[in-house]
Design a protein around this motif. Structure first.
Motif, PDB file in Angstrom:
ATOM      1  N   LEU A   1       0.807  -1.222   0.000  1.00 21.34           N
ATOM      2  CA  LEU A   1       0.000   0.000   0.000  1.00 21.34           C
ATOM      3  C   LEU A   1       0.847   1.282   0.000  1.00 21.34           C
ATOM      4  N   PRO A   2       1.793   1.457   0.939  1.00 19.64           N
ATOM      5  CA  PRO A   2       2.560   2.710   0.911  1.00 19.64           C
ATOM      6  C   PRO A   2       3.412   2.869  -0.338  1.00 19.64           C
ATOM      7  N   MET A   3       3.908   1.762  -0.899  1.00 20.49           N
ATOM      8  CA  MET A   3       4.678   1.893  -2.124  1.00 20.49           C
ATOM      9  C   MET A   3       3.806   2.382  -3.270  1.00 20.49           C
ATOM     10  N   ARG A   4       2.632   1.802  -3.418  1.00 22.46           N
ATOM     11  CA  ARG A   4       1.742   2.263  -4.489  1.00 22.46           C
ATOM     12  C   ARG A   4       1.362   3.723  -4.293  1.00 22.46           C
ATOM     13  N   ALA A   5       1.121   4.112  -3.048  1.00 19.24           N
ATOM     14  CA  ALA A   5       0.782   5.508  -2.777  1.00 19.24           C
ATOM     15  C   ALA A   5       1.954   6.427  -3.105  1.00 19.24           C
ATOM     16  N   ALA A   6       3.171   5.994  -2.772  1.00 21.42           N
ATOM     17  CA  ALA A   6       4.356   6.830  -3.005  1.00 21.42           C
ATOM     18  C   ALA A   6       4.630   7.022  -4.484  1.00 21.42           C
ATOM     19  N   VAL A   7       4.596   5.926  -5.252  1.00 23.28           N
ATOM     20  CA  VAL A   7       4.893   6.075  -6.678  1.00 23.28           C
ATOM     21  C   VAL A   7       3.802   6.876  -7.381  1.00 23.28           C
ATOM     22  N   GLN A   8       2.571   6.764  -6.881  1.00 20.40           N
ATOM     23  CA  GLN A   8       1.486   7.556  -7.457  1.00 20.40           C
ATOM     24  C   GLN A   8       1.705   9.036  -7.174  1.00 20.40           C
ATOM     25  N   MET A   9       2.123   9.379  -5.949  1.00 17.32           N
ATOM     26  CA  MET A   9       2.410  10.780  -5.614  1.00 17.32           C
ATOM     27  C   MET A   9       3.538  11.341  -6.473  1.00 17.32           C
ATOM     28  N   CYS A  10       4.501  10.481  -6.818  1.00 18.70           N
ATOM     29  CA  CYS A  10       5.664  10.941  -7.579  1.00 18.70           C
ATOM     30  C   CYS A  10       5.450  10.892  -9.085  1.00 18.70           C
ATOM     31  N   GLY A  11       4.287  10.408  -9.524  1.00 16.43           N
ATOM     32  CA  GLY A  11       3.972  10.429 -10.941  1.00 16.43           C
ATOM     33  C   GLY A  11       4.351   9.185 -11.695  1.00 16.43           C
ATOM     34  N   MET A  12       4.664   8.088 -10.988  1.00 17.79           N
ATOM     35  CA  MET A  12       4.959   6.824 -11.654  1.00 17.79           C
ATOM     36  C   MET A  12       3.678   6.042 -11.869  1.00 17.79           C
ATOM     37  N   PRO A  13       3.614   5.260 -12.940  1.00 19.64           N
ATOM     38  CA  PRO A  13       2.439   4.406 -13.128  1.00 19.64           C
ATOM     39  C   PRO A  13       2.396   3.332 -12.056  1.00 19.64           C
ATOM     40  N   THR A  14       1.219   3.067 -11.510  1.00 20.88           N
ATOM     41  CA  THR A  14       1.088   2.057 -10.467  1.00 20.88           C
ATOM     42  C   THR A  14       0.912   0.682 -11.082  1.00 20.88           C
ATOM     43  N   GLY A  15       1.338  -0.330 -10.327  1.00 24.21           N
ATOM     44  CA  GLY A  15       1.207  -1.700 -10.802  1.00 24.21           C
ATOM     45  C   GLY A  15       2.260  -2.027 -11.847  1.00 24.21           C
ATOM     46  N   GLY A  16       2.256  -3.261 -12.290  1.00 25.31           N
ATOM     47  CA  GLY A  16       3.189  -3.677 -13.321  1.00 25.31           C
ATOM     48  C   GLY A  16       4.500  -4.181 -12.750  1.00 25.31           C
ATOM     49  N   ALA A  17       5.219  -4.920 -13.562  1.00 16.29           N
ATOM     50  CA  ALA A  17       6.467  -5.547 -13.125  1.00 16.29           C
ATOM     51  C   ALA A  17       7.523  -4.512 -12.775  1.00 16.29           C
ATOM     52  N   ASP A  18       7.545  -3.388 -13.496  1.00 14.79           N
ATOM     53  CA  ASP A  18       8.557  -2.363 -13.258  1.00 14.79           C
ATOM     54  C   ASP A  18       8.475  -1.821 -11.834  1.00 14.79           C
ATOM     55  N   THR A  19       7.260  -1.524 -11.400  1.00 14.34           N
ATOM     56  CA  THR A  19       7.071  -0.998 -10.047  1.00 14.34           C
ATOM     57  C   THR A  19       7.373  -2.060  -9.004  1.00 14.34           C
ATOM     58  N   GLU A  20       6.961  -3.302  -9.255  1.00 13.81           N
ATOM     59  CA  GLU A  20       7.230  -4.376  -8.304  1.00 13.81           C
ATOM     60  C   GLU A  20       8.728  -4.612  -8.143  1.00 13.81           C
ATOM     61  N   GLU A  21       9.482  -4.521  -9.234  1.00 12.86           N
ATOM     62  CA  GLU A  21      10.936  -4.658  -9.145  1.00 12.86           C
ATOM     63  C   GLU A  21      11.539  -3.519  -8.335  1.00 12.86           C
ATOM     64  N   LEU A  22      10.985  -2.315  -8.498  1.00 12.26           N
ATOM     65  CA  LEU A  22      11.454  -1.181  -7.709  1.00 12.26           C
ATOM     66  C   LEU A  22      11.221  -1.429  -6.224  1.00 12.26           C
ATOM     67  N   VAL A  23      10.062  -1.969  -5.875  1.00 17.79           N
ATOM     68  CA  VAL A  23       9.753  -2.280  -4.482  1.00 17.79           C
ATOM     69  C   VAL A  23      10.778  -3.263  -3.913  1.00 17.79           C
ATOM     70  N   ARG A  24      11.056  -4.316  -4.664  1.00 15.30           N
ATOM     71  CA  ARG A  24      12.012  -5.327  -4.188  1.00 15.30           C
ATOM     72  C   ARG A  24      13.404  -4.735  -4.023  1.00 15.30           C
ATOM     73  N   ASP A  25      13.826  -3.934  -4.985  1.00 13.99           N
ATOM     74  CA  ASP A  25      15.175  -3.368  -4.903  1.00 13.99           C
ATOM     75  C   ASP A  25      15.296  -2.361  -3.767  1.00 13.99           C
ATOM     76  N   LEU A  26      14.245  -1.611  -3.505  1.00 11.74           N
ATOM     77  CA  LEU A  26      14.274  -0.694  -2.371  1.00 11.74           C
ATOM     78  C   LEU A  26      14.413  -1.455  -1.060  1.00 11.74           C
ATOM     79  N   ARG A  27      13.670  -2.560  -0.944  1.00 17.80           N
ATOM     80  CA  ARG A  27      13.777  -3.359   0.280  1.00 17.80           C
ATOM     81  C   ARG A  27      15.199  -3.866   0.479  1.00 17.80           C
ATOM     82  N   VAL A  28      15.780  -4.398  -0.579  1.00 19.14           N
ATOM     83  CA  VAL A  28      17.135  -4.948  -0.474  1.00 19.14           C
ATOM     84  C   VAL A  28      18.136  -3.853  -0.144  1.00 19.14           C
ATOM     85  N   SER A  29      18.019  -2.697  -0.793  1.00 16.82           N
ATOM     86  CA  SER A  29      18.996  -1.633  -0.582  1.00 16.82           C
ATOM     87  C   SER A  29      18.910  -1.037   0.813  1.00 16.82           C
TER      88      SER A  29
END
Length: 448
Positions: A193-221
């Motif tokens: 939920l907070p990731m989808r809200a954050a990317v939406q606030m920043c103007g990124m398209p929600t959903g999709g593999a690209d956003t999910e990969e961003l979520v995973r990489d943020l967690r790891v980093s």
């Protein structure tokens, strides 16, 4: 509940942890050397009573460790970071407040550290301490300029619209598992939920593999598990945000990224990339942990479990109590001493690293002499303090996201209960973030 001038954890603690390396090539630190058994020349040796910030006790019951450190060492304790690197853990509420309020003594630029000669190139905490050209490591007028741009961009976020968007996101996520009668809320809800809200606030398209990969990489980093590569993950995060900034430079919209690009301060694209990563990272994992820790409290504590539906104890009270007792960012690294000084009865050398013990400070017996921690006020340090606090109105936006997430779940699944015994819940093995590995629940299946 939230003080409008409360700090935004530089970790980004609920909207809070520091961003990782700017890239594998441009990481700005002194030359590295292999890990050493003893400190190299000119590097202060570890205190003989230093305690490692690791181990099962710390992971599952850190409050017990904090109490032991406070009894043995007072408000400032000598500790060892990964690889036996010495640092100071600031445990006292007054001491954390002092450190964060005196940038002239305890500054943010990690290049001051007197331990760089002992740090290997693959040190797991590099994503937290390696200097990067982001707002998190700037100081003085430059920090005010960069933080001002973020503040301006966030102030234009309509809180009612954000709540509406979060409600829609929550409904969509709940719809995906409501019919099954079971769910693992950390992965299926609190993180998403907070990731989808954050990317939406920043103007990124929600959903999709690209956003999910961003979520995973943020967690790891930000909170790498064993076997993860936080440096490579951060490089991928940076590349994705670079594409976003380039797209918004060409076609601006009504979003945080476009407002940062249009600000009169005229930040360069590379600066905006780094600061956007800080904003998005703050809005994801710490806020996810805030949501999940609050749900855990509501589902395990009779004061809330029996009374929330009756209105005697509110979700807001639960959210605030979590910030006192299970704050999502429990420790933050850190500050570096500008010159030799004294703190909490300790001699701090120029270049020493200080870890801000936000969780320990929140439970300092000096501010709770009766042993009872009253969660009815918002004077906690969970959003940090001082010049490097999170810019207004980030704490308010974090509260909107977390409150909407918790309230929507309870409304949609009013009979939700834990699917395991409370004692079976496990905390992530992190000294920085306080969050569960999983929150399995059961409820009466609901089909729309």
């Amino acid at each position: 509940m939230t003080d409008p001038h409360a700090p935004f954890p530089e970790t980004l603690g609920p909207l809070g942890p520091p961003g990782p390396l700017e890239s594998a090539q441009t990481f700005q630190t002194p030359p590295h050397a292999p890990p050493l058994a003893q400190p190299p020349p000119n590097c202060p040796a570890a205190h003989p009573d230093s305690v490692p910030l690791s181990g099962l006790e710390f992971q599952q019951t850190p409050s017990r460790l904090y109490r032991g450190l406070r009894r043995a060492h007072g408000p400032v304790a000598p500790v060892l970071l990964d690889g036996g690197i010495p640092a100071w853990l600031v445990l006292g509420y007054s001491e954390v407040s002092y450190v964060t309020s005196h940038d002239e003594l305890f500054a943010r630029d990690s290049r001051r550290w007197n331990q760089w000669a002992a740090i290997p190139a693959d040190w797991p905490l590099l994503p937290y301490v390696g200097h990067q050209p982001s707002v998190l490591f700037t100081e003085g007028a430059e920090h005010q300029r960069r933080a001002g741009v973020i503040t301006h961009a966030l102030e234009a976020v309509d809180q009612f619209e954000l709540a509406h968007d979060c409600r829609q996101i929550a409904e969509q996520l709940i719809d995906a598992f409501a019919g099954s009668g079971t769910a693992e809320l950390m992965a299926a809800y609190a993180h998403a939920l907070p990731m989808r809200a954050a990317v939406q606030m920043c103007g990124m398209p929600t959903g999709g593999a690209d956003t999910e990969e961003l979520v995973r990489d943020l967690r790891v980093s930000l909170d790498a598990a064993e076997g993860d590569d936080p440096v490579s993950a951060y490089v991928r995060v940076q590349e994705r945000i670079q594409r976003l900034v380039k797209a918004k430079r060409a076609r601006p919209g009504a979003d945080v990224t476009s407002r940062m690009l249009a600000h009169p301060a005229g930040l360069a694209d590379d600066e905006i990339v780094q600061d956007l990563i800080s904003v998005i990272a703050a809005a994801q994992q710490p806020t996810a942990n805030w949501i999940c820790n609050t749900l855990r409290l509501l589902l395990t504590d009779d004061r809330f479990a029996l009374n929330v539906s009756g209105g005697r104890l509110s979700v807001g009270q639960a959210l605030n109590e979590v910030l006192w007792l299970d704050t999502p960012t429990q420790n933050f690294i850190g500050r570096w001493a500008v010159r030799d000084t004294q703190l909490g009865g300790r001699h701090i050398r120029a270049g020493d690293c200080l870890v801000l013990g936000l969780a320990a400070a929140n439970t300092d017996p000096q501010i709770w002499p009766e042993g009872h921690i009253g969660a009815e006020n918002s004077a906690h340090l969970s959003f940090s303090n001082g010049e490097h606090r999170c810019p207004y109105p980030a704490p308010l936006l974090a509260d909107v996201v977390a409150r909407t997430a918790v309230e929507t779940l309870l409304e949609r699944l009013p009979d939700v209960v834990l699917a395991v015994e409370p004692g079976e819940l496990r905390w992530r093995p992190s000294i920085w973030m306080r969050g569960l590995t999983a929150l399995p629940v059961e409820f009466t299946p609901v089909v729309r």
